[in-house]
Design a protein around this motif. Structure first.
Motif, PDB file in Angstrom:
ATOM      1  N   VAL A   1      -7.339   2.574  -6.273  1.00  0.00           N
ATOM      2  CA  VAL A   1      -6.725   3.867  -5.956  1.00  0.00           C
ATOM      3  C   VAL A   1      -7.823   4.791  -5.468  1.00  0.00           C
ATOM      4  CG1 VAL A   1      -5.520   5.909  -6.823  1.00  0.00           C
ATOM      5  CG2 VAL A   1      -4.822   3.630  -7.584  1.00  0.00           C
ATOM      6  N   LEU A   2      -7.653   5.323  -4.266  1.00  0.00           N
ATOM      7  CA  LEU A   2      -8.611   6.250  -3.675  1.00  0.00           C
ATOM      8  C   LEU A   2      -7.977   7.635  -3.648  1.00  0.00           C
ATOM      9  CD1 LEU A   2     -10.848   5.662  -0.571  1.00  0.00           C
ATOM     10  CD2 LEU A   2      -9.502   7.757  -0.741  1.00  0.00           C
ATOM     11  N   PHE A   3      -8.598   8.572  -4.341  1.00  0.00           N
ATOM     12  CA  PHE A   3      -8.091   9.941  -4.452  1.00  0.00           C
ATOM     13  C   PHE A   3      -9.040  10.882  -3.727  1.00  0.00           C
ATOM     14  CE2 PHE A   3      -7.613  13.733  -7.579  1.00  0.00           C
ATOM     15  CZ  PHE A   3      -6.742  14.372  -6.702  1.00  0.00           C
ATOM     16  N   VAL A   4      -8.586  11.430  -2.602  1.00  0.00           N
ATOM     17  CA  VAL A   4      -9.355  12.467  -1.898  1.00  0.00           C
ATOM     18  C   VAL A   4      -9.060  13.786  -2.593  1.00  0.00           C
ATOM     19  CG1 VAL A   4      -9.738  13.664   0.281  1.00  0.00           C
ATOM     20  CG2 VAL A   4      -9.280  11.206   0.281  1.00  0.00           C
ATOM     21  N   VAL A   5     -10.033  14.284  -3.338  1.00  0.00           N
ATOM     22  CA  VAL A   5      -9.835  15.485  -4.152  1.00  0.00           C
ATOM     23  C   VAL A   5      -9.874  16.732  -3.293  1.00  0.00           C
ATOM     24  CG1 VAL A   5     -10.684  16.797  -6.134  1.00  0.00           C
ATOM     25  CG2 VAL A   5     -10.876  14.293  -6.108  1.00  0.00           C
ATOM     26  N   ASP A   6     -10.859  16.806  -2.387  1.00  0.00           N
ATOM     27  CA  ASP A   6     -10.965  17.969  -1.511  1.00  0.00           C
ATOM     28  C   ASP A   6     -11.695  17.587  -0.232  1.00  0.00           C
ATOM     29  OD1 ASP A   6     -13.724  17.944  -2.176  1.00  0.00           O
ATOM     30  OD2 ASP A   6     -13.402  19.316  -3.840  1.00  0.00           O
TER      31      ASP A   6
ATOM     32  N   CYS B   1       0.840  -1.189   0.000  1.00  0.00           N
ATOM     33  CA  CYS B   1       0.000   0.000   0.000  1.00  0.00           C
ATOM     34  C   CYS B   1       0.882   1.248   0.000  1.00  0.00           C
ATOM     35  CB  CYS B   1      -0.912   0.027   1.227  1.00  0.00           C
ATOM     36  SG  CYS B   1      -2.234  -1.184   1.195  1.00  0.00           S
ATOM     37  N   GLU B   2       0.383   2.314  -0.625  1.00  0.00           N
ATOM     38  CA  GLU B   2       1.140   3.563  -0.686  1.00  0.00           C
ATOM     39  C   GLU B   2       0.185   4.738  -0.502  1.00  0.00           C
ATOM     40  OE1 GLU B   2       4.565   5.535  -3.522  1.00  0.00           O
ATOM     41  OE2 GLU B   2       2.739   4.797  -4.502  1.00  0.00           O
ATOM     42  N   LEU B   3       0.563   5.670   0.361  1.00  0.00           N
ATOM     43  CA  LEU B   3      -0.242   6.858   0.629  1.00  0.00           C
ATOM     44  C   LEU B   3       0.618   8.085   0.373  1.00  0.00           C
ATOM     45  CD1 LEU B   3      -2.942   8.014   1.670  1.00  0.00           C
ATOM     46  CD2 LEU B   3      -2.004   7.868   3.987  1.00  0.00           C
ATOM     47  N   LEU B   4       0.165   8.947  -0.546  1.00  0.00           N
ATOM     48  CA  LEU B   4       0.916  10.140  -0.916  1.00  0.00           C
ATOM     49  C   LEU B   4       0.333  11.383  -0.265  1.00  0.00           C
ATOM     50  CD1 LEU B   4       1.475   9.514  -4.762  1.00  0.00           C
ATOM     51  CD2 LEU B   4       2.936   8.839  -2.824  1.00  0.00           C
ATOM     52  N   ASN B   5       1.226  12.330   0.054  1.00  0.00           N
ATOM     53  CA  ASN B   5       0.899  13.607   0.691  1.00  0.00           C
ATOM     54  C   ASN B   5       0.374  13.406   2.114  1.00  0.00           C
ATOM     55  OD1 ASN B   5       0.765  16.476   0.716  1.00  0.00           O
ATOM     56  ND2 ASN B   5      -1.456  16.362   0.389  1.00  0.00           N
ATOM     57  N   VAL B   6       0.967  12.465   2.827  1.00  0.00           N
ATOM     58  CA  VAL B   6       0.553  12.207   4.204  1.00  0.00           C
ATOM     59  C   VAL B   6       1.441  12.991   5.163  1.00  0.00           C
ATOM     60  CG1 VAL B   6       2.015  10.151   4.409  1.00  0.00           C
ATOM     61  CG2 VAL B   6       0.039  10.415   5.907  1.00  0.00           C
ATOM     62  N   ASP B   7       0.852  13.562   6.193  1.00  0.00           N
ATOM     63  CA  ASP B   7       1.587  14.280   7.225  1.00  0.00           C
ATOM     64  C   ASP B   7       2.443  13.278   8.004  1.00  0.00           C
ATOM     65  OD1 ASP B   7       2.459  15.658   9.471  1.00  0.00           O
ATOM     66  OD2 ASP B   7       0.592  16.765   9.728  1.00  0.00           O
TER      67      ASP B   7
ATOM     68  N   GLN C   1      -5.400  17.152  -0.348  1.00  0.00           N
ATOM     69  CA  GLN C   1      -5.512  15.959  -1.177  1.00  0.00           C
ATOM     70  C   GLN C   1      -4.692  14.785  -0.614  1.00  0.00           C
ATOM     71  OE1 GLN C   1      -4.516  17.240  -5.213  1.00  0.00           O
ATOM     72  NE2 GLN C   1      -6.669  17.713  -5.579  1.00  0.00           N
ATOM     73  N   LEU C   2      -5.222  13.569  -0.832  1.00  0.00           N
ATOM     74  CA  LEU C   2      -4.541  12.332  -0.487  1.00  0.00           C
ATOM     75  C   LEU C   2      -4.683  11.359  -1.643  1.00  0.00           C
ATOM     76  CD1 LEU C   2      -5.828  11.813   3.187  1.00  0.00           C
ATOM     77  CD2 LEU C   2      -3.421  12.091   2.558  1.00  0.00           C
ATOM     78  N   LEU C   3      -3.670  10.542  -1.876  1.00  0.00           N
ATOM     79  CA  LEU C   3      -3.722   9.496  -2.898  1.00  0.00           C
ATOM     80  C   LEU C   3      -3.305   8.178  -2.263  1.00  0.00           C
ATOM     81  CD1 LEU C   3      -2.394  10.733  -6.371  1.00  0.00           C
ATOM     82  CD2 LEU C   3      -4.380   9.271  -5.955  1.00  0.00           C
TER      83      LEU C   3
ATOM     84  N   ASP D   1      -1.631  14.954 -10.630  1.00  0.00           N
ATOM     85  CA  ASP D   1      -2.104  15.525 -11.899  1.00  0.00           C
ATOM     86  C   ASP D   1      -2.839  14.475 -12.731  1.00  0.00           C
ATOM     87  OD1 ASP D   1      -1.047  17.970 -11.239  1.00  0.00           O
ATOM     88  OD2 ASP D   1       0.804  17.703 -12.397  1.00  0.00           O
ATOM     89  N   GLU D   2      -2.287  13.259 -12.745  1.00  0.00           N
ATOM     90  CA  GLU D   2      -2.905  12.165 -13.490  1.00  0.00           C
ATOM     91  C   GLU D   2      -4.277  11.834 -12.920  1.00  0.00           C
ATOM     92  OE1 GLU D   2      -1.613   7.688 -15.020  1.00  0.00           O
ATOM     93  OE2 GLU D   2      -0.611   8.603 -13.300  1.00  0.00           O
ATOM     94  N   ALA D   3      -4.375  11.795 -11.601  1.00  0.00           N
ATOM     95  CA  ALA D   3      -5.648  11.482 -10.952  1.00  0.00           C
ATOM     96  C   ALA D   3      -6.690  12.574 -11.193  1.00  0.00           C
ATOM     97  CB  ALA D   3      -5.433  11.293  -9.453  1.00  0.00           C
TER      98      ALA D   3
END
Length: 319
Positions: free
Chosen positions: A277-282, A142-148, A184-186, A237-239
């Motif tokens: 893939v779960l993309f939290v847009v806002d 699993c991979e989570l991007l833009n995580v604090d 945002q989160l990916l 950007d892709e998401a």
């Protein structure tokens, strides 16, 4: 001496499910130590099912690979561990120990959600005919991007324990995730087998403004985009540009009193999937961060695949 019951017929297995409140079924030659430690007559029963001799039982509970462990509560499947997953087994052992202690004290164990009969914590009831298949996630990939980095890791999203924000417990580390530089989160979630995904349960429990010293109080997700059968995570950007398998808009009314959104999916679009893939847009508010406490996948598990390999199944809409 082991108290494990060796199943010799489907009728015997059915009788055990009716007689014992909690049943742990081992479809492989393991779990002896747990059996000796936790077995209690008509409360917690450990059984062995030889899949070669009891093909009807194995087929009835979709046992397609070994080892497989299934936990039944009141005769219904509450959880399962499929494949060699020491971390998941450790979690099950801890959870089972708590169940035994609760039963021994005259309680019935903590219900999942609002009266659901699952063993692990769940923020909402299961849809009729479907099970919690979160254990099918290939956690190490699993991979989570833009995580604090000061919040929890991606693993806490799939923790079987009740979120500390609901239990009132103070833990040494945060058991939730927050976005970092913006809202945002990916999240990339690969699976151990082909899944049919029916429902997504997302728990988000931001603190109230007057309960948090930080001025930047995180928000719940508002817009979520889901993509299936991706071999790896997407870029932001892709998401943003890709057409999603399903796009979800959440509002305040979608969240339960305890902070869980029970999201039905377009089931026909989530058949035979190997990754999500779960993309939290806002987020829903004016803050700069979003928060996720737990994520549960509800549906059906299918054929086991070779670990580490993802294959794209067909073409997705809009690609």
């Amino acid at each position: 001496m082991s108290k494990t019951v060796n199943i010799s017929s489907p009728s015997q297995f059915s009788d055990v499910l009716k007689a014992s409140k909690l049943v742990v079924a081992d479809f492989a030659p393991l779990f002896e130590q747990l059996s000796q430690t936790l077995s209690r007559p008509n409360l917690v029963t450990f059984v062995k099912v030889n899949t070669d001799q009891q093909k009807d039982v194995a087929q009835a509970y979709r046992v397609t690979s070994l080892p497989t462990f299934i936990i039944f509560r009141n005769g219904k499947v509450a959880d399962r561990v499929q494949g060699a997953d020491p971390l998941k087994l450790q979690s099950i052992v801890k959870k089972l120990s708590q169940e035994v202690e609760s039963i021994g004290n005259g309680g019935g164990g903590e219900a999942s959600g609002s009266g659901s009969n699952g063993g692990s914590w769940r923020g909402a009831e299961l849809p009729r005919g479907y099970t919690d298949i979160t254990s099918e996630i290939e956690l190490q990939r699993c991979e989570l991007l833009n995580v604090d980095p000061d919040a929890g890791s991606v693993r806490v999203l799939f923790d079987t324990a009740k979120p500390s924000a609901l239990s009132g417990a103070k833990s040494a580390s945060k058991d939730w995730v927050e976005s970092d530089t913006d809202e945002q989160l990916l999240l990339f979630v690969p699976f151990q087998s082909m899944l049919k995904l029916h429902t997504l349960q997302i728990t988000s429990i931001p603190p109230k403004e007057d309960d948090d010293d930080d001025e930047d109080v995180p928000m719940r997700p508002r817009t979520i985009k889901l993509f299936t059968n991706k071999p790896h995570n997407l870029g932001f950007d892709e998401a943003e540009d890709l057409s999603a398998t399903q796009e979800i808009q959440l509002s305040e009314k979608d969240w339960s009193a305890e902070g869980t959104a029970n999201i039905p999916l377009r089931f026909v679009k989530f058949q035979n999937i190997t990754s999500l893939v779960l993309f939290v847009v806002d987020g829903d508010g004016d803050g700069e961060k979003t928060r996720l406490d737990r994520l549960r996948l509800i549906g059906e598990s299918g054929e086991k695949r070779e670990m580490g390999k993802l294959e794209k199944i067909g073409d997705e809409p809009g690609e």
